[in-house]
Scaffold this motif. Sequence first.
Motif, PDB file in Angstrom:
ATOM      1  N   MET A  76      80.702  92.938   2.827  1.00 51.94           N
ATOM      2  CA  MET A  76      80.022  94.285   2.889  1.00 51.94           C
ATOM      3  C   MET A  76      80.020  94.995   1.869  1.00 51.94           C
ATOM      4  SD  MET A  76      80.899  97.255   5.631  1.00 51.94           S
ATOM      5  CE  MET A  76      80.777  96.169   7.066  1.00 51.94           C
ATOM      6  N   ILE A  77      81.394  94.934   1.118  1.00 53.72           N
ATOM      7  CA  ILE A  77      81.403  95.591  -0.334  1.00 53.72           C
ATOM      8  C   ILE A  77      80.288  95.226  -1.348  1.00 53.72           C
ATOM      9  CG2 ILE A  77      82.900  96.074  -2.335  1.00 53.72           C
ATOM     10  CD1 ILE A  77      85.149  96.407  -0.169  1.00 53.72           C
ATOM     11  N   GLU A  78      80.195  93.723  -1.313  1.00 54.63           N
ATOM     12  CA  GLU A  78      79.328  93.093  -2.452  1.00 54.63           C
ATOM     13  C   GLU A  78      77.932  93.531  -1.847  1.00 54.63           C
ATOM     14  OE1 GLU A  78      80.626  89.047  -2.169  1.00 54.63           O
ATOM     15  OE2 GLU A  78      82.286  89.359  -3.179  1.00 54.63           O
ATOM     16  N   GLU A  79      77.550  93.575  -0.810  1.00 58.17           N
ATOM     17  CA  GLU A  79      76.238  93.590  -0.323  1.00 58.17           C
ATOM     18  C   GLU A  79      75.708  95.193  -0.690  1.00 58.17           C
ATOM     19  OE1 GLU A  79      73.566  94.191   3.937  1.00 58.17           O
ATOM     20  OE2 GLU A  79      75.159  92.259   3.593  1.00 58.17           O
ATOM     21  N   ALA A  80      76.551  96.218  -0.445  1.00 58.56           N
ATOM     22  CA  ALA A  80      76.489  97.564  -0.710  1.00 58.56           C
ATOM     23  C   ALA A  80      76.480  97.687  -1.835  1.00 58.56           C
ATOM     24  CB  ALA A  80      77.708  98.262  -0.057  1.00 58.56           C
ATOM     25  N   SER A  81      77.219  97.294  -2.750  1.00 53.08           N
ATOM     26  CA  SER A  81      77.198  97.381  -4.425  1.00 53.08           C
ATOM     27  C   SER A  81      75.708  96.751  -4.851  1.00 53.08           C
ATOM     28  CB  SER A  81      78.229  96.380  -5.131  1.00 53.08           C
ATOM     29  OG  SER A  81      78.211  96.613  -6.476  1.00 53.08           O
ATOM     30  N   ALA A  82      75.315  95.619  -4.559  1.00 52.33           N
ATOM     31  CA  ALA A  82      74.044  95.147  -4.644  1.00 52.33           C
ATOM     32  C   ALA A  82      72.960  96.030  -4.229  1.00 52.33           C
ATOM     33  CB  ALA A  82      73.781  93.572  -4.230  1.00 52.33           C
ATOM     34  N   ARG A  83      72.967  96.479  -2.967  1.00 54.23           N
ATOM     35  CA  ARG A  83      71.767  97.324  -2.802  1.00 54.23           C
ATOM     36  C   ARG A  83      71.822  98.842  -3.419  1.00 54.23           C
ATOM     37  NH1 ARG A  83      70.901  97.658   3.133  1.00 54.23           N
ATOM     38  NH2 ARG A  83      69.240  99.085   2.595  1.00 54.23           N
ATOM     39  N   LEU A  84      73.122  99.000  -3.714  1.00 51.12           N
ATOM     40  CA  LEU A  84      73.049 100.485  -4.651  1.00 51.12           C
ATOM     41  C   LEU A  84      72.562 100.099  -5.922  1.00 51.12           C
ATOM     42  CD1 LEU A  84      74.105 103.118  -4.834  1.00 51.12           C
ATOM     43  CD2 LEU A  84      76.272 102.348  -5.810  1.00 51.12           C
ATOM     44  N   GLY A  85      72.823  98.971  -6.642  1.00 55.70           N
ATOM     45  CA  GLY A  85      72.416  98.444  -7.712  1.00 55.70           C
ATOM     46  C   GLY A  85      70.665  98.397  -7.727  1.00 55.70           C
ATOM     47  N   GLN A  86      70.033  97.975  -6.531  1.00 55.53           N
ATOM     48  CA  GLN A  86      68.864  98.041  -6.383  1.00 55.53           C
ATOM     49  C   GLN A  86      68.069  99.229  -6.156  1.00 55.53           C
ATOM     50  OE1 GLN A  86      68.694  94.652  -3.697  1.00 55.53           O
ATOM     51  NE2 GLN A  86      69.308  92.833  -5.287  1.00 55.53           N
ATOM     52  N   ALA A  87      68.818 100.071  -5.620  1.00 59.88           N
ATOM     53  CA  ALA A  87      68.254 101.392  -5.189  1.00 59.88           C
ATOM     54  C   ALA A  87      67.250 102.009  -6.253  1.00 59.88           C
ATOM     55  CB  ALA A  87      69.057 102.270  -4.725  1.00 59.88           C
ATOM     56  N   ARG A  88      66.025 102.326  -5.946  1.00 65.34           N
ATOM     57  CA  ARG A  88      65.043 102.960  -6.798  1.00 65.34           C
ATOM     58  C   ARG A  88      64.721 104.566  -6.301  1.00 65.34           C
ATOM     59  NH1 ARG A  88      67.674 100.178  -9.861  1.00 65.34           N
ATOM     60  NH2 ARG A  88      66.852  98.378 -10.645  1.00 65.34           N
ATOM     61  N   GLN A  89      64.731 104.441  -5.233  1.00 63.28           N
ATOM     62  CA  GLN A  89      64.231 105.581  -4.305  1.00 63.28           C
ATOM     63  C   GLN A  89      65.371 106.243  -3.601  1.00 63.28           C
ATOM     64  OE1 GLN A  89      60.857 104.402  -1.996  1.00 63.28           O
ATOM     65  NE2 GLN A  89      59.839 103.619  -3.686  1.00 63.28           N
ATOM     66  N   VAL A  90      64.968 107.636  -3.433  1.00 67.25           N
ATOM     67  CA  VAL A  90      65.749 108.364  -2.581  1.00 67.25           C
ATOM     68  C   VAL A  90      66.215 107.809  -1.206  1.00 67.25           C
ATOM     69  CG1 VAL A  90      66.357 110.489  -1.250  1.00 67.25           C
ATOM     70  CG2 VAL A  90      65.376 110.644  -3.607  1.00 67.25           C
ATOM     71  N   GLN A  91      65.323 106.912  -0.575  1.00 65.77           N
ATOM     72  CA  GLN A  91      65.587 106.449   0.632  1.00 65.77           C
ATOM     73  C   GLN A  91      66.553 105.298   0.699  1.00 65.77           C
ATOM     74  OE1 GLN A  91      62.593 107.106  -0.781  1.00 65.77           O
ATOM     75  NE2 GLN A  91      61.297 108.238   0.829  1.00 65.77           N
ATOM     76  N   ASP A  92      66.485 104.449  -0.550  1.00 66.63           N
ATOM     77  CA  ASP A  92      67.341 103.486  -0.794  1.00 66.63           C
ATOM     78  C   ASP A  92      68.765 103.810  -0.695  1.00 66.63           C
ATOM     79  OD1 ASP A  92      65.161 101.929  -0.907  1.00 66.63           O
ATOM     80  OD2 ASP A  92      64.860 102.054  -3.098  1.00 66.63           O
ATOM     81  N   LEU A  93      68.840 104.926  -1.578  1.00 66.02           N
ATOM     82  CA  LEU A  93      70.358 105.506  -1.530  1.00 66.02           C
ATOM     83  C   LEU A  93      70.864 106.115  -0.320  1.00 66.02           C
ATOM     84  CD1 LEU A  93      69.780 107.411  -5.006  1.00 66.02           C
ATOM     85  CD2 LEU A  93      71.058 105.454  -4.582  1.00 66.02           C
ATOM     86  N   GLU A  94      69.952 106.848   0.270  1.00 66.80           N
ATOM     87  CA  GLU A  94      70.288 107.440   1.699  1.00 66.80           C
ATOM     88  C   GLU A  94      70.626 106.145   2.651  1.00 66.80           C
ATOM     89  OE1 GLU A  94      70.724 110.217   3.091  1.00 66.80           O
ATOM     90  OE2 GLU A  94      69.279 111.484   1.673  1.00 66.80           O
TER      91      GLU A  94
END
Length: 182
Positions: A76-94
Amino acid sequence: MPETASTPETEKTGTPAPGTPASAAPAPAMAHPQNQELEDLKELARIYGVRILVFTAVGALAAGGLVYYQNNRKNMIEEASARLGQARQVQDLEAVAAQYPETPSAPLAILQLAKAYFDNGDFDMALNKYTEFEQKFPGHALSPAAIMGRLHCMEARLQLNEALAGFQDFIGKYPDHFLKKQ
């Protein structure tokens, strides 16, 4: 009683001849120590076997559950980190902040959200996110950045007296912090 020497009858039969003293009789065969230990173990297994089996099974299940939890948390930590690194929009960060609230990525996502709102001129939402960070993660290493962000939001909203008081409090609380110069 006089001791008698061994006789041919004693040597043949292994029993003393009549009139031979008892001390000259051969000792009875002793139980082998390994056999006795085996018998003791069998007795313990009979008495405590079910308890030992249940205790072992519970321990194995607990250990397996712990390993599963740790692996799941790591993934879960690895997946969250990857998703955070790929976030380009506010919705992704939310989404990162909402879906992974117990990971190290959640506070970073909230701070990035606050900055994105600030950069877009939405000072109310930025203020909400900086405040959310402070409430959810008190004492976090990035708390001073959240405090400073909140104060900048207040300044941008023309809450100048509150912002000034906050900046002065910040300097008093963090006299050597690198953000003090801003």
